[in-house]
Design an enzyme around this catalytic site. Sequence first.
Site, mmCIF file in Angstrom:
data_model
loop_
_atom_site.group_PDB
_atom_site.id
_atom_site.type_symbol
_atom_site.label_atom_id
_atom_site.label_comp_id
_atom_site.label_asym_id
_atom_site.label_seq_id
_atom_site.Cartn_x
_atom_site.Cartn_y
_atom_site.Cartn_z
ATOM 1 N N GLU A 292 -14.507 -36.118 23.366
ATOM 2 C CA GLU A 292 -13.250 -35.364 23.329
ATOM 3 C C GLU A 292 -13.353 -34.176 22.370
ATOM 4 O O GLU A 292 -12.692 -33.158 22.556
ATOM 5 C CB GLU A 292 -12.115 -36.305 22.899
ATOM 6 N N HIS A 321 -32.088 -54.820 29.820
ATOM 7 C CA HIS A 321 -32.259 -55.392 31.157
ATOM 8 C C HIS A 321 -31.330 -54.732 32.164
ATOM 9 O O HIS A 321 -31.066 -55.292 33.220
ATOM 10 C CB HIS A 321 -32.013 -56.904 31.091
ATOM 11 N N LYS A 435 -2.006 -35.467 30.613
ATOM 12 C CA LYS A 435 -0.739 -36.008 30.095
ATOM 13 C C LYS A 435 0.430 -35.262 30.759
ATOM 14 O O LYS A 435 1.402 -35.869 31.201
ATOM 15 C CB LYS A 435 -0.648 -35.806 28.568
#
Length: 466
Positions: A292, A321, A435
Site C-alpha cells: 500500500e 513444499h 472505498k
Amino acid sequence: MEPLKIRLDVNGMFTEFVGNDGISLTDIDRLGGKIKAATQAMEQKRTKMAWRDLPHNQANIVRDILAYAAEMRPKIKALVVLGIGGSALGPIAVQQAIHSPFYNLNEKLRGDNPQLFVADNIDPTTIADLLDMVDLRETLFSVVSKSGSTSETMAQFMIIKDILERKLGRDAARQHIVCTTDAENGNLIKIAKEEGYKTFYIPSGVGGRFSQLCPVGLLPAAFCSIDIEKMLAGAAYMDELCQNEDIWQNPAYMYAILHYIAMKKGKNISVMMPYADSLKYISDWYAQLWAESLGKKYDDNGNVVNVGQTPVKALGVTDQHSQVQLYVEGPYDKVMVFVGVDGFARDVPIPKSFEDVPSLGFLGGHSLAALLLAEQAATEYALLKSGRMNMTITLPEVNEFTIGQILYMLEVATAYAGELLNIDAFDQPGVEEGKNATYAYFGRPGYKQKKAEMDAQPKKNPKYIV
Ligand code: PA5
C-alpha cells in the site's frame, strides 16, 4: 541490548554470491546522490512522520492503556477487535508472535488473559459464528478506525452496538465498547463522545499501516499481557540504529536501497518467508505495508510511474513444499527475504528410532529446531546456487523487544524506499477509490456523481461469462 539486536544479512543480494543477476558495489555507488537526498528527506520530514516518535512519546498513553486493561481484564473473557487493514494486521502479527497459536483454545496457555479475536473481514458467516460463540456479557469490542468511516468496520460496529443494546441495555452496552480513532475527525469520535465510550487516539500523522506502535496495537497487546513497554523499547533501539547515516550500519536504509536497486533490475516481487510459525503474520503485516505504501501511479512530481513491488507471503518450511520450486527455477523477478530466529522458545527432540534405515535414522538424535534451521539454511543455499537475490533478517529470539525492532525497521525501510522511488508512501488513493465506489453502490449521500461514473462503465458482456 546488543545480544537482542536483530541482524540483517544481505550477502545473498550481491554478485559475489548470486552471480551476474546480483547487485554490485558499483550499483550502490551510482546511487550516491539519490541515497544522500533520501537520507536528508528522512531527517527533514521526520516531524511530519509522527509514527517515528511513537517509541518515545507515549508514557502517559501506555499508563492509561495498562490501567484500562487491568480494570477490564477481570470483567471479560474475550476481546474482539473490529478493524481492517492497518487496524487489524499489526495486532494479529504481534499476538501470534508472542503467544502460542493455541492461545485462544487453551485456558492454561491464556492464564487470566481474554481470548483475542480480530474481525478483519465482513464475511457474514464468520461474524455470525463469532457472535454465537462469545458471551456478550463477558466480551469487550474494540472498534478501531482512523477515519471513522470505513464501511467494513463501521458496519461491524453498528451490528455490535445494536445487539449489545438489545441484549444488555444501552447503559450496560457502553461498558462493552472501546474506540480507537482520530481525536477530532470522523464519525467514530463523535459517536464515542455522545455515547461516552472509553476512547484512545490515533495521533494525526500516523496512518493505518504505521499504527501498530500506537494504541491500535498497544491496546489489544496489553489485554493479552504482552509487554508493550518492552515492544516500544525495541522500536526505540531500532530508531537509534535507523538514524545512522552510514548505510552499512543502518539496516532499514540498506533493506530499502537493495530492494530499490532490485526493482530497477526487474525484481517486481518481494517474497517474505519467515521460518517460525510465530513470525508467520509478520509477513501479512509487511505485505500491506510494502504494497500500500509503495504501489503508486504518480511520483512526487506528478509523473505517471506505476511503481511498486508485489509482496508475497510464504512460510518456512511449509511453503518449501509449495512455492520454493518457483523461487529456485522460475523467472528472475523476485527478492526473497527470509526471517529466521537463532533459537525457539521450546524444542522437541527427534528420537533415535529406525537406526537401521539410513534414510530415516539420520534424523534421530537431532531436534525439530535443528531440522528447521537446517532447512532454512538449505533453502538459502538452493537460492544462492540458482543465482536468486535473497537476504535474511534474524531475531536472536522472538520476544517483545525483537518484535518492536523488526516492525520499526520495516516501517523505516518502507518510508526510505518511498523516498528513493520519489513517491508518497503515506497515501493510498487506490484504496480510497474502492472505498468511494462502495459508498456509491450503497447510496451514501454525496456519492451520486461517483455512482453515475460507475453506471457509465461498459455493461458486462454475457459472452465473457463462461
Ligand atoms: O494503512 C491504511 O491506511 C489502511 O489500510 C487503513 O488501515 C484501512 O483502510 C482502515 O482504515 P481506517 O483505520 O480509517 O478504518
